[in-house]
Write an enzyme that holds these catalytic residues in place. Structure first.
Site, PDB file in Angstrom:
ATOM      1  N   GLN A 153      -2.877 -12.320   7.594  1.00 24.38           N
ATOM      2  CA  GLN A 153      -3.015 -12.048   6.158  1.00 24.38           C
ATOM      3  C   GLN A 153      -2.274 -13.118   5.351  1.00 24.38           C
ATOM      4  OE1 GLN A 153      -2.819  -8.059   4.116  1.00 24.38           O
ATOM      5  NE2 GLN A 153      -0.687  -8.636   3.929  1.00 24.38           N
TER       6      GLN A 153
ATOM      7  N   MET B  19       0.838  -1.192   0.000  1.00 21.87           N
ATOM      8  CA  MET B  19       0.000   0.000   0.000  1.00 21.87           C
ATOM      9  C   MET B  19       0.881   1.253   0.000  1.00 21.87           C
ATOM     10  SD  MET B  19      -3.414  -0.940   2.066  1.00 21.87           S
ATOM     11  CE  MET B  19      -2.816  -0.658   3.719  1.00 21.87           C
TER      12      MET B  19
ATOM     13  N   LEU C 180       6.630   3.312   1.627  1.00 23.66           N
ATOM     14  CA  LEU C 180       7.501   2.154   1.821  1.00 23.66           C
ATOM     15  C   LEU C 180       8.535   2.359   2.921  1.00 23.66           C
ATOM     16  CD1 LEU C 180       8.057   1.397  -1.965  1.00 23.66           C
ATOM     17  CD2 LEU C 180       6.373   0.373  -0.413  1.00 23.66           C
TER      18      LEU C 180
ATOM     19  N   LYS D  75       4.794  -9.826   9.425  1.00 23.61           N
ATOM     20  CA  LYS D  75       4.189  -8.758  10.228  1.00 23.61           C
ATOM     21  C   LYS D  75       2.658  -8.869  10.226  1.00 23.61           C
ATOM     22  CE  LYS D  75       3.595  -4.415  11.816  1.00 23.61           C
ATOM     23  NZ  LYS D  75       2.337  -4.027  11.276  1.00 23.61           N
ATOM     24  N   ASP D  76       2.119  -9.202   9.045  1.00 19.03           N
ATOM     25  CA  ASP D  76       0.673  -9.406   8.925  1.00 19.03           C
ATOM     26  C   ASP D  76       0.426 -10.913   8.852  1.00 19.03           C
ATOM     27  OD1 ASP D  76      -0.439  -6.521   8.445  1.00 19.03           O
ATOM     28  OD2 ASP D  76       1.360  -6.688   7.226  1.00 19.03           O
TER      29      ASP D  76
ATOM     30  N   ARG E 209       2.127   2.956   9.287  1.00 18.50           N
ATOM     31  CA  ARG E 209       1.299   3.685  10.258  1.00 18.50           C
ATOM     32  C   ARG E 209       2.116   4.267  11.412  1.00 18.50           C
ATOM     33  NH1 ARG E 209      -2.796  -0.434   8.767  1.00 18.50           N
ATOM     34  NH2 ARG E 209      -4.604   0.690   7.978  1.00 18.50           N
TER      35      ARG E 209
ATOM     36  N   HIS F 198       9.094  -3.449   3.626  1.00 17.27           N
ATOM     37  CA  HIS F 198       8.711  -3.670   2.224  1.00 17.27           C
ATOM     38  C   HIS F 198       9.938  -4.028   1.387  1.00 17.27           C
ATOM     39  CE1 HIS F 198       5.503  -0.600   3.450  1.00 17.27           C
ATOM     40  NE2 HIS F 198       4.772  -1.621   3.047  1.00 17.27           N
TER      41      HIS F 198
END
Ligand code: AMP
Length: 279
Positions: free
Chosen positions: A150, A27, A30, A146-147, A184, A34
């Site tokens: 997901q 998203m 970066l 991290k996710d 974030r 990433h």
């Protein structure tokens, strides 16, 4: 490095490639987390495609879609340095044109944790990742631990729908003081940035307890909860000790366990996790 904004353009570019293609969906805004995915993709594929798309359908109505940080110029400069071949950066109308009316729903693993706190989130994620896979047709796709949930959801989708993509999951990159890198984190002011360390500290505590022989999941949850609650700026969404593949909450930690947390620091919601029982 080509920057492509349309699905048709991306498909055309893909048709011209005969070698292997690695896709890193992001998203944007970066950071080194990433880039660790991009660098692995670079090592393993002839061509690397990075998508930069803030996907509206994975945000709830009261979430941060509008204010999510964006910096296209900076992202493109970082990706050029990583020798990325194509950046796929579609506008929202390109991904969701008028009349768009299909979604991908992954079952049980989406109902817990992030899925329970963020209704519809994984429907948005699975749908956009499915679209990205169809448009880019990668041989491999790279996601971050991290996710964690997901990554589990995407693997489930790829298996269940017979997608010809190898899913590669890369470890969480952290700041020197332990905070998991996240786009974030930019929301945090100085005081909140300090308070946010409670996430990685509580995960460290879980690992320490486990190493010392603690096998009660509730014992781990209780200790972590107490540590996080001692931080005034922190408010817990969940503290979970779950089976690392089904995400069912555990009583006893026998095999690999995913310890995952979601904590609000002021207005910013942060997530982090670690796996116990693999060392
Ligand atoms: P995002 O842009 O936040 O959607 O993240 C894009 C991809 O980068 C996802 O697969 C994330 O799991 C991964 N990612 C985000 N933060 C990190 C991190 N700190 N370390 C490793 N991967 C990450």
């Amino acid at each position: 490095m080509k920057v492509i904004e349309t699905a048709a353009g991306m498909k055309r570019a893909r048709r011209q490639e005969s070698g292997s293609v690695g896709l890193v969906p992001t998203m944007g805004y970066l950071h080194k987390g990433h880039l660790s995915l991009v660098s692995r993709a670079r090592q393993e594929n002839d061509r690397v495609v990075v998508s930069v798309f803030v996907n509206p359908t994975q945000f709830g109505p009261s979430e941060d879609f509008v204010r999510y940080p964006r910096d296209t110029e900076r992202d493109l400069a970082m990706l050029a340095r990583e020798e990325v071949d194509v950046v796929f950066m579609p506008p929202v109308e390109e991904v969701y044109p008028n009349g768009f009316n299909t979604s991908v729903e992954v079952g049980e693993v989406t109902e817990r944790l992030e899925g329970a706190c963020r209704p519809g989130h994984f429907r948005g994620v699975a749908t956009v990742v499915n679209k990205l896979f169809n448009i880019v047709q990668p041989n491999r796709a790279y996601f971050g631990q991290k996710d964690a949930q997901q990554a589990i959801v995407i693997k489930r989708m790829v298996t269940d729908l017979d997608m010809n993509v190898e899913v590669v999951v890369m470890p969480t990159m952290r700041e020197e003081d332990g905070l998991a890198m996240s786009s974030r984190n930019v929301y945090l002011n100085g005081e909140e940035r300090h308070a946010a360390l409670v996430l990685s500290r509580s995960l460290q505590q879980a690992s320490d307890l486990h190493k010392r022989g603690e096998r009660s999941a509730e014992g781990v949850r209780r200790a972590m909860t107490a540590l996080i609650e001692a931080e005034k700026l922190a408010e817990i969404d969940y503290v979970s000790v779950a089976d690392a593949s089904t995400l069912a909450e555990l009583d006893t930690i026998a095999g690999p366990a995913l310890v995952s947390i979601a904590v609000r620091i002021g207005k910013t919601r942060l997530i982090d996790n670690t796996i116990l029982g693999t060392d």
